[in-house]
Motif scaffolding. Sequence first.
Motif: not given
Length: 231
Positions: A4-7, A15, A19, A22-23, A29-30, A33, A49
């Motif tokens: 799990r990723v936070l941008l 962004r 996204r 990455l997705d 998965t993002v 943001e 995340p």
Amino acid sequence: MTLRVLLADDQALLRGAFRMLLDSADDITVVGEAADGREAVGLTRELRPDVVIMDIRMPELDGLAATSEICADPELRTSRILILTTYETDEYVAQALRAGAGGFIGKGIGAEELLDAVRTIADGDTLLSPAATRSLVARFLATQDHAPRHHPERLAVLTPREREMVALVATGLSNQEIAERMFLSPFTVRAHVQRAMTKLDARDRAQLVVIAYQSGLVHAAAPDPRPDRPA
């Protein structure tokens, strides 16, 4: 397991591009943001995340300050920080390491490289190359402001083998390279390094390197006065 990723970037267009990339990966998965550092800190606390991809220059709170705030919160220690920026200066890299970031890369990185970077950071490893680890940590810890604190007692919790591993990590060697040098399996090396990180309360290998210099286990060399040479 899906990462799990936070941008965190103040440019919405970037962004969106990150996204989408990455997705597209099956294992990433993002989840959110952030348009500034303050929002990044808040969303990290809310979403927890695995990786926060953090820009440096953002309004409200810059990425380095946001990284420090996140890394200082013990409840967020499972969230790794990957600095992704246009400004790849040595000083920024050093500040990112001291703030607790697990990696530092430029926005010119390729698509597959970015995906691999997220996986590397999520696994608890530093993204900096061995050469970058040696030169950056040595250069900045050798200055008066960042001089080693020389507290060898901090390493008393380590076994002799773990101290040896930490010293080798601080020279920039990867687990595979340490394994080849010590005639051990990479799995055994990784286990020793992970135990050392736990005992020293190090978030990742990058922080482990800094601790090795600060404790006097290894010593910073003087910067090379010669011009930069091609890698």
